[in-house]
Design a protein around this motif. Sequence first.
Motif, PDB file in Angstrom:
ATOM      1  N   ALA A 565       0.472  20.028  -9.356  1.00  0.00           N
ATOM      2  CA  ALA A 565       1.287  19.648 -10.510  1.00  0.00           C
ATOM      3  C   ALA A 565       2.596  19.022 -10.051  1.00  0.00           C
ATOM      4  O   ALA A 565       3.052  18.009 -10.588  1.00  0.00           O
ATOM      5  CB  ALA A 565       1.562  20.877 -11.381  1.00  0.00           C
ATOM      6  N   ALA A 566       3.201  19.622  -9.034  1.00  0.00           N
ATOM      7  CA  ALA A 566       4.470  19.102  -8.523  1.00  0.00           C
ATOM      8  C   ALA A 566       4.285  17.692  -8.003  1.00  0.00           C
ATOM      9  O   ALA A 566       5.057  16.777  -8.320  1.00  0.00           O
ATOM     10  CB  ALA A 566       4.993  20.019  -7.413  1.00  0.00           C
ATOM     11  N   PHE A 567       3.238  17.497  -7.239  1.00  0.00           N
ATOM     12  CA  PHE A 567       3.002  16.200  -6.599  1.00  0.00           C
ATOM     13  C   PHE A 567       2.757  15.126  -7.650  1.00  0.00           C
ATOM     14  O   PHE A 567       3.327  14.031  -7.600  1.00  0.00           O
ATOM     15  CB  PHE A 567       1.825  16.318  -5.631  1.00  0.00           C
ATOM     16  N   CYS A 568       1.905  15.454  -8.641  1.00  0.00           N
ATOM     17  CA  CYS A 568       1.619  14.488  -9.707  1.00  0.00           C
ATOM     18  C   CYS A 568       2.901  14.105 -10.435  1.00  0.00           C
ATOM     19  O   CYS A 568       3.172  12.932 -10.678  1.00  0.00           O
ATOM     20  CB  CYS A 568       0.631  15.079 -10.707  1.00  0.00           C
ATOM     21  N   ALA A 569       3.679  15.117 -10.794  1.00  0.00           N
ATOM     22  CA  ALA A 569       4.884  14.875 -11.576  1.00  0.00           C
ATOM     23  C   ALA A 569       5.864  14.019 -10.799  1.00  0.00           C
ATOM     24  O   ALA A 569       6.421  13.051 -11.326  1.00  0.00           O
ATOM     25  CB  ALA A 569       5.524  16.191 -11.958  1.00  0.00           C
ATOM     26  N   LEU A 570       6.086  14.353  -9.546  1.00  0.00           N
ATOM     27  CA  LEU A 570       7.138  13.699  -8.788  1.00  0.00           C
ATOM     28  C   LEU A 570       6.730  12.315  -8.317  1.00  0.00           C
ATOM     29  O   LEU A 570       7.579  11.502  -7.956  1.00  0.00           O
ATOM     30  CB  LEU A 570       7.557  14.583  -7.613  1.00  0.00           C
ATOM     31  N   ARG A 571       5.431  12.032  -8.283  1.00  0.00           N
ATOM     32  CA  ARG A 571       4.993  10.679  -7.921  1.00  0.00           C
ATOM     33  C   ARG A 571       5.303   9.693  -9.026  1.00  0.00           C
ATOM     34  O   ARG A 571       5.025   8.522  -8.911  1.00  0.00           O
ATOM     35  CB  ARG A 571       3.489  10.659  -7.687  1.00  0.00           C
TER      36      ARG A 571
END
Lengths: 586, 586
Positions: A565-571
């Motif tokens: 979730a973090a990776f998706c959001a921050l990308r």
Amino acid sequence: MANTYALTRHLPILAWGRTYSRTAAINDLTAAVIVTIMLIPQSLAYAMLAGLPPEAGLYASIVPILLYSIFGTSRSLAVGPVAVVSLMTAATLADVTQTIDVGYATAALSLAGLSGLILLAMGVLRMGFIANFLSHPVISGFITASGILIAMSQIKHVLGIKAHGHTMPDLLESILSHASDTNLLTLAIGAGAIAFLFWVRKGLRPALIRMGLRPGAADFATKAGPVLAVVATTLLAWHFDLAQTGVQIVGAVPQSLPPFTLPNVSTDLLAALFGPAALISIIGFVESISVAQTLATKKRQRIDPDQELIGLGAANIGASLTGGFPVTGGFSRSVVNFDAGAETPAAGALTAIGLAVAAVFLTPLIYFLPKATLAATIIVAVLSLVDLKTLRESWAYSKRDFGAVAITVVLTLGLGVELGVVAGVMLSLLIVLFDTSRPHIAEVGMIKGTEHFRNILRHDVVTDPSVLTLRIDQSLYFANARFLEDHIYNRIIDDTDIKHVVLMCSAVNEIDLSALETLELINVRLKELGIDLSLSEVKGPVMDRLQRGGLLKHLTGRVYLSQFAAFCALRGQADKVSDLAQPGSA
Amino acid sequence: MANTYALTRHLPILAWGRTYSRTAAINDLTAAVIVTIMLIPQSLAYAMLAGLPPEAGLYASIVPILLYSIFGTSRSLAVGPVAVVSLMTAATLADVTQTIDVGYATAALSLAGLSGLILLAMGVLRMGFIANFLSHPVISGFITASGILIAMSQIKHVLGIKAHGHTMPDLLESILSHASDTNLLTLAIGAGAIAFLFWVRKGLRPALIRMGLRPGAADFATKAGPVLAVVATTLLAWHFDLAQTGVQIVGAVPQSLPPFTLPNVSTDLLAALFGPAALISIIGFVESISVAQTLATKKRQRIDPDQELIGLGAANIGASLTGGFPVTGGFSRSVVNFDAGAETPAAGALTAIGLAVAAVFLTPLIYFLPKATLAATIIVAVLSLVDLKTLRESWAYSKRDFGAVAITVVLTLGLGVELGVVAGVMLSLLIVLFDTSRPHIAEVGMIKGTEHFRNILRHDVVTDPSVLTLRIDQSLYFANARFLEDHIYNRIIDDTDIKHVVLMCSAVNEIDLSALETLELINVRLKELGIDLSLSEVKGPVMDRLQRGGLLKHLTGRVYLSQFAAFCALRGQADKVSDLAQPGSA
């Protein structure tokens, strides 16, 4: 019911006493006879090692055994004077009686009493777990060095000279400077006894078995070796009146049951004895519980460490009130007791009766016993404490563990038992701190086609230049908070692409206040550099605690339920995954 | 190149010295003037706190600053006497001069010299990381309690009575028993100065700004408050000849540059000072590095902890050779230096020149300075050390951290600074040990349709009654090995279905020798019960080490690469998954 349970728990005698059978009684009696014979010379010898008159050793083996058999949980443990504790007692008393005006024997009573109270208090506070905090290598190194120190301290008796000291250098210097006073007859008796006792250990048992003796009987004969040495050299000394030629003998020993004694309780003395008493208590407890546990496991019995503390506490208080000195469960006597078939603590009580009889009737017979013989029994007994196996094994297994053993040995030999064991324990703690102070921190990326994040150095992963994700493989606490801080700064200092830092906390079981403050600082400093900080996969209990600190209020990024979730959001897909952010109470 | 780098690393002056500009010089000079004015009363006061004549404070601020500016890495740190270290110095010297025949001031030189050597040695051995081993709560509690003790220790000067003691109870008792001797004029001066200084801190700055002064100038006026108090009370004492009425004044102070002094290096003295010197070094280093780091970050400069140790070591050796006492980087003086615009360590060198001028020309002017005024400056300064915020925050965040702060405060107040900080550090280590001594151990099962294994209490999982799988969420080492042992025995003791125990080691970063021995014991005991022991998901480095120990030779089960492989094999499909067993070198 609950009351009965509590009573049985604190008075284990009620558990085994109710079902005591005739067979058990016979087995206990047999064991008691064997242990009594073994204990007479051993008790005299350890009293000498502690610097006390021989009868103190007998007294210390009578009431303490009785009290332990009432309060202790081990069915085989034999409580009394043991080598290492006697050595520590000698070192403490030599120190204390120099600065405080108190009799040596009285100070020994105070030491035993204080040690008893400390053990009792630890038992009541359920601090039996404290034995776990001493690492095996440290204990092994300490015991090995103590064995060497004890053997060294007895050489003076074998040579018939005066010498003193509680460290290897002091003892060596003292022995060498007095070596010219050696009494040759004493040396002959001492060396002869040592040689005989070694032969009994190594050669006699196989020889007896070859001669057709049952192994049990051969064992018994082996254990009786010291008694034989005592009898033979006493007869020699009596017949040739060796005391006239300078051979030191035990001399007059009062014929008496253990006397009622009161320890000195002056504040000065107790203050000076407190530290050593605490050390003696802990070391004694560790030695005792290890023996008790080993023997209990063989019969699938259970030992309660907290109740053991109470049993040993009672035994030491008993020792202080009946002319003794600090006691604990001893390895060799307990093993003999176990091997001889002791089934219940009644064996201990019977041993106590045997020793009481010895104290009343046999003491005149040891008038002519040469001190060199006692020294020989000590030397031969303690050399089995020297544990080169652990040194060898630790060398193979881990240089750090080896270092802990070796340094403990060297420090104990060089600085004496008290400083040695304290230094060893400190060292093992420092090793733990040092280990955890440089946690493994992996930079991770996403394994293609999955939601898994792994180390970018070991796996082929997807990353984003603007997102730095670090997985921390350790709880965060004061000793490693700064390491994390430095690690992050060093990573971002030259990489201006980074806009988001994510700390993946899947392996973080704990964040203490120091680490929390560091995280707040990292958050502020990253903010100054235009970088936001997020957390992912924070465990429930850690999250609960973070809610109570200030970090979450000021966090420039968010706390994400999963790293994915973090990776998706921050990308840059924040809109799509906003529902993946970790709810506050997760 | 490498040589130049090494030289710059160890002589940071070469780095900033080469590019020193005119602007930097002007900024440094301004800062130096401000800091000098602030330092004159502070140096005198801290010398008094340390129990030394006032000039020692000036001397300790001159050469040490110069040496630090050559060897230190911080561009803003101001080195000299600081409150906590001065208090520790007083406590140490009071102790040592009672038992060893040495002058108080000479012992102070030895303490500074020894502390300098310890810092240097730590720097050479690259032990800067040691500062990380003190937890924030412990440091905060220690500083708070020190602040209170320092303020208490100065009350005697404000009352004009004799009193002594280095713990709260001693100080209280001593002050109360002499309170009737209070000199009212002294009290008037002391209380007046305290009130004035508090007003300067809280009221003057806003008042000046309201009156139209620039904030910078207002700040400067605020910093000059103590100087104003010194001048005013000195004039009062001179004009009314208050010394005649019993007001204690500073008296004659030699007019001199720092003298060349040699510390006493007798073995007895150094042995007695070693422990305290080590403590003072570490506490001083922690205080100094925290200040240096805070200020460096604001300007994106870097601090090298190992080189800082060398800088502080040189400063202390300088102090010991020039009539000083232990010094370190102080918080308030460094912040003033930084705020006043100091750009390089040259500001420190200029401050040293300013103080040298003061030592030569201004000392006659402080003849009439009342000691009560100095005490007032100390009291007002140290009350800012009292940090109730950390107490409050830790109470909210974690009762354990709060306990560490509170106990450190109480022990420092009750037992004095040395025992207090040692007890605090021990306590924080024990908390870590205690934490890790009861690791989280989860019984896991397979989540249906996946190869994942999760806690059976939290997830709906597949298990097999004959297979017990435990996931250990912590490295295994001496403090938790026994816990694991007990946990396993308690789990299997009544469950006769279990035939296989698997320890899932995905979170085990380390297995030390104690834990290895425990695993061997568990293996043996389970074997006696007809249960085999397997391991799964053992990390590479741990596996490498296990190869060198004895466990794998005797292991009754196998080591599986994954928990899934273990579960499949042990459920009775051994033939299908034999290829999943972990190869020895994995």
